[in-house]
Enzyme design. Structure first.
Site, PDB file in Angstrom:
ATOM      1  N   CYS A  70      -0.971   5.476   8.051  1.00 22.81           N
ATOM      2  CA  CYS A  70      -0.033   6.380   7.393  1.00 22.81           C
ATOM      3  C   CYS A  70      -0.520   7.831   7.438  1.00 22.81           C
ATOM      4  O   CYS A  70      -1.050   8.358   6.462  1.00 22.81           O
ATOM      5  CB  CYS A  70       0.273   5.989   5.957  1.00 22.81           C
ATOM      6  SG  CYS A  70       1.746   6.884   5.405  1.00 22.81           S
ATOM      7  N   VAL A  88     -12.952 -13.794   8.771  1.00 27.82           N
ATOM      8  CA  VAL A  88     -13.411 -14.071  10.141  1.00 27.82           C
ATOM      9  C   VAL A  88     -14.597 -13.163  10.433  1.00 27.82           C
ATOM     10  O   VAL A  88     -14.572 -11.969  10.116  1.00 27.82           O
ATOM     11  CB  VAL A  88     -12.263 -13.805  11.145  1.00 27.82           C
ATOM     12  CG1 VAL A  88     -12.763 -13.866  12.578  1.00 27.82           C
ATOM     13  CG2 VAL A  88     -11.144 -14.803  10.927  1.00 27.82           C
ATOM     14  N   ASP A 130      -2.076  -2.440  11.969  1.00 25.79           N
ATOM     15  CA  ASP A 130      -3.129  -1.436  12.055  1.00 25.79           C
ATOM     16  C   ASP A 130      -4.260  -1.816  13.019  1.00 25.79           C
ATOM     17  O   ASP A 130      -4.935  -0.930  13.552  1.00 25.79           O
ATOM     18  CB  ASP A 130      -3.730  -1.199  10.657  1.00 25.79           C
ATOM     19  CG  ASP A 130      -2.732  -0.579   9.684  1.00 25.79           C
ATOM     20  OD1 ASP A 130      -1.618  -0.197  10.119  1.00 25.79           O
ATOM     21  OD2 ASP A 130      -3.069  -0.476   8.493  1.00 25.79           O
ATOM     22  N   GLN A 170       0.796  -1.231   0.000  1.00 27.29           N
ATOM     23  CA  GLN A 170       0.000   0.000   0.000  1.00 27.29           C
ATOM     24  C   GLN A 170       0.836   1.292   0.000  1.00 27.29           C
ATOM     25  O   GLN A 170       0.364   2.317  -0.518  1.00 27.29           O
ATOM     26  CB  GLN A 170      -0.954   0.012   1.202  1.00 27.29           C
ATOM     27  CG  GLN A 170      -1.945  -1.144   1.186  1.00 27.29           C
ATOM     28  CD  GLN A 170      -2.704  -1.276   2.512  1.00 27.29           C
ATOM     29  OE1 GLN A 170      -3.152  -0.308   3.105  1.00 27.29           O
ATOM     30  NE2 GLN A 170      -2.840  -2.509   2.980  1.00 27.29           N
ATOM     31  N   ALA A 196       6.102   0.435   8.109  1.00 29.03           N
ATOM     32  CA  ALA A 196       7.425   0.532   8.744  1.00 29.03           C
ATOM     33  C   ALA A 196       7.331   0.085  10.202  1.00 29.03           C
ATOM     34  O   ALA A 196       8.252  -0.557  10.723  1.00 29.03           O
ATOM     35  CB  ALA A 196       7.925   1.968   8.661  1.00 29.03           C
ATOM     36  N   CYS A 243       7.408   7.446   8.399  1.00 30.78           N
ATOM     37  CA  CYS A 243       6.543   7.908   7.321  1.00 30.78           C
ATOM     38  C   CYS A 243       7.383   8.672   6.305  1.00 30.78           C
ATOM     39  O   CYS A 243       7.870   9.764   6.602  1.00 30.78           O
ATOM     40  CB  CYS A 243       5.469   8.818   7.914  1.00 30.78           C
ATOM     41  SG  CYS A 243       4.270   9.320   6.698  1.00 30.78           S
ATOM     42  N   LYS A 284       0.197   4.185  12.653  1.00 28.26           N
ATOM     43  CA  LYS A 284      -0.050   2.904  11.985  1.00 28.26           C
ATOM     44  C   LYS A 284       0.591   2.906  10.597  1.00 28.26           C
ATOM     45  O   LYS A 284       0.078   3.543   9.668  1.00 28.26           O
ATOM     46  CB  LYS A 284      -1.558   2.664  11.885  1.00 28.26           C
ATOM     47  CG  LYS A 284      -2.236   2.506  13.248  1.00 28.26           C
ATOM     48  CD  LYS A 284      -3.732   2.271  13.104  1.00 28.26           C
ATOM     49  CE  LYS A 284      -4.434   2.245  14.458  1.00 28.26           C
ATOM     50  NZ  LYS A 284      -3.998   1.186  15.373  1.00 28.26           N
ATOM     51  N   THR A 285       1.723   2.217  10.478  1.00 34.58           N
ATOM     52  CA  THR A 285       2.426   2.153   9.191  1.00 34.58           C
ATOM     53  C   THR A 285       3.025   0.760   8.967  1.00 34.58           C
ATOM     54  O   THR A 285       3.173  -0.030   9.903  1.00 34.58           O
ATOM     55  CB  THR A 285       3.621   3.154   9.136  1.00 34.58           C
ATOM     56  OG1 THR A 285       4.613   2.735  10.086  1.00 34.58           O
ATOM     57  CG2 THR A 285       3.206   4.569   9.412  1.00 34.58           C
TER      58      THR A 285
END
Ligand SMILES: Cc1cc2nc3c(=O)[nH]c(=O)nc-3n(C[C@H](O)[C@H](O)[C@H](O)COP(=O)(O)OP(=O)(O)OC[C@H]3O[C@@H](n4cnc5c(N)ncnc54)[C@H](O)[C@@H]3O)c2cc1C
Length: 413
Positions: A166, A84, A303, A49, A314, A346, A311-312
């Site tokens: 991100c 799920v 995430d 992404q 990396a 980022c 949240k990334t």
């Protein structure tokens, strides 16, 4: 430990075959090839992404961001193509949408974040037409470039809600758009505005002044504390809500010719409604070990986790080895010694050809990997973003190779 009522059981069940799921599975099997690992993933595709920003900017092919899920699942793992729908951690089981109940000894929760397109009135109906685009999904990202390419002046509007994956991505496309507009000679005929629902341009204060300078250079007006609540694609009007210190809400309308929307984001419903959820609906884990705070045989990263960092992907790269070591220690009945320090990063694309990489750990401590000025935009980091990191992702990270350069706190003034 596995539930008797399950239709089938695996030693380790991983929910989600995205960046975290595949990385953890590959690393587990590299360390212990005899493990019985199953990955539950409904999609037939796996995406890198971070390159969506470049696809939306017309400088990267969408095809290069994806692989068939079967091609990235590590040898020795079982792929279960299903979603799920419910979690039963007291029974060590999960419910699948194909009717099966799956038992586990150890569970890794990595189903990512929910993109809540429905939160903004009228957005779902107009996304992908009327100049309304988004880099946030593979189905909409190519339209961003179509809109930019066709833009002939007017109002270009960019939105950012809190929280999101991100946190730099909404700004990156605004700066690419500004650079594109300038190169096409449309600067005098165009207005660019960046609306954020949050109260600051970036979560780490040290990066705010350099980013404000980038926005000023590009002529991008930054408008904070304005949350996108409605889009009228036919009229080309976006509505924002703002709240004052007394909590009073007012709405403002903004005409647009191009509207890049970053959707509102939240924890997936099946987690938020489960006993695994903590505040905000995220999987509630210890911020150092990634182990669940109530269910010791459950881990989470990426995430969907409550890890209090940006949240990334990396972040996932640094979280995965910690989860893997601790999960194996848990199987062996040993103490959990691996610790995650909150590292995230980022790469802030500031124009076609330059990037500033924001790297930091918990409490916003700036920790660059390389001994370079962390607040400087460089061509080298553009090369890293566009060429090095995608190759590193497919060949190293997703295959469980944990090659790393230690990040270090550095003086920032
Ligand atoms: C436009 C954009 C730009 C970005 N730029 C950067 C960047 O420059 N640098 C960076 O580090 N990060 C960036 N990111 C963020 C990065 O891609 C994510 O943080 C990362 O992919 C998180 O990994 P994950 O495994 O937690 O989630 P994902 O990779 O999203 O994987 C989640 C997986 O779970 C599956 N799933 C969902 N629901 C279920 C279910 N019910 N059951 C089973 N499986 C399910 C999904 O199909 C998916 O495959 C960007 C993201 C976007 C959208």
């Amino acid at each position: 430990m596995q539930t008797e009522s399950a239709d089938r059981c695996h030693q380790v069940v991983i929910i989600g075959g995205g960046s975290a799921g595949i990385t953890v599975a590959a690393s587990l099997l590299r360390r212990r090839p005899e493990l019985d690992v199953a990955i539950v993933e409904p999609s037939s595709q796996h995406y890198y992404q971070p390159a969506f920003t470049l696809v939306g900017g017309g400088t990267y092919a969408l095809d290069n961001t994806r692989r068939a899920i079967r091609d990235v699942v590590p040898k020795g793992a079982t792929l279960i193509q299903a979603a799920v729908t419910a979690l039963a951690p007291d029974d060590n089981a999960v419910q699948l949408d194909d009717g099966q109940r799956l038992g586990y000894s150890q569970l890794v929760m990595v189903p990512g974040i929910k993109l809540d397109w429905g939160r903004v009135d009228g957005l779902a109906a107009t996304l992908g037409k009327n100049g309304v685009c988004s880099n946030y999904s593979p189905g909409t990202v190519r339209y961003t470039w179509q809109c930019l390419d066709a833009f002939s002046g007017g109002n270009a509007i960019f939105t950012q809600p809190p929280p999101l994956k991100c946190a730099g991505a909404p700004q990156k496309i605004a700066y690419l758009a500004a650079d594109h507009v300038k190169r096409k000679g449309l600067g005098d005929k165009s207005t660019l505005k960046f609306y954020s629902g949050g109260g600051a341009l970036f979560s780490v204060p040290a990066f705010v002044p350099p980013l404000e300078r980038v926005a000023r250079r590009h002529g991008v007006e930054v408008i904070l504390s304005h949350d996108l609540v409605a889009v009228d694609g036919e009229r080309k009007v976006a509505t924002f809500e703002m709240q004052n210190a007394e909590g009073e809400k007012t709405r403002v309308e903004q005409d647009f010719d191009l509207l890049h929307v970053t959707p509102h984001q939240c924890a997936p419903d099946f987690i938020a409604q489960s006993p695994l959820a903590g505040a905000g609906g995220w999987v509630e884990v210890d911020k150092a070990t990634t182990q669940h705070v109530r269910y010791p045989n459950v881990f989470s990263l990426g995430d969907a986790s409550s890890l209090p960092t940006s949240k990334t992907l990396a972040a996932v790269r640094k979280q995965a080895p910690v989860t893997v070591k601790n999960l194996l220690a848990n199987i062996d009945g040993k103490a959990l010694t691996a610790q995650y320090d909150g590292y995230t990063s980022c790469p802030l694309v500031t124009d076609y050809g330059r990037v500033m990489i924001a790297e930091f750990i918990y409490d916003g401590v700036v920790t660059p990997t390389l001994p370079l000025d962390p607040f400087k935009e460089t061509r080298f980091y553009w090369w890293v973003k566009k060429h090095f990191l995608p190759a590193f992702y497919w060949k190293q990270m997703l295959t469980g190779r944990e090659w790393d350069i230690a990040h270090k706190p550095r003086k920032t003034s």
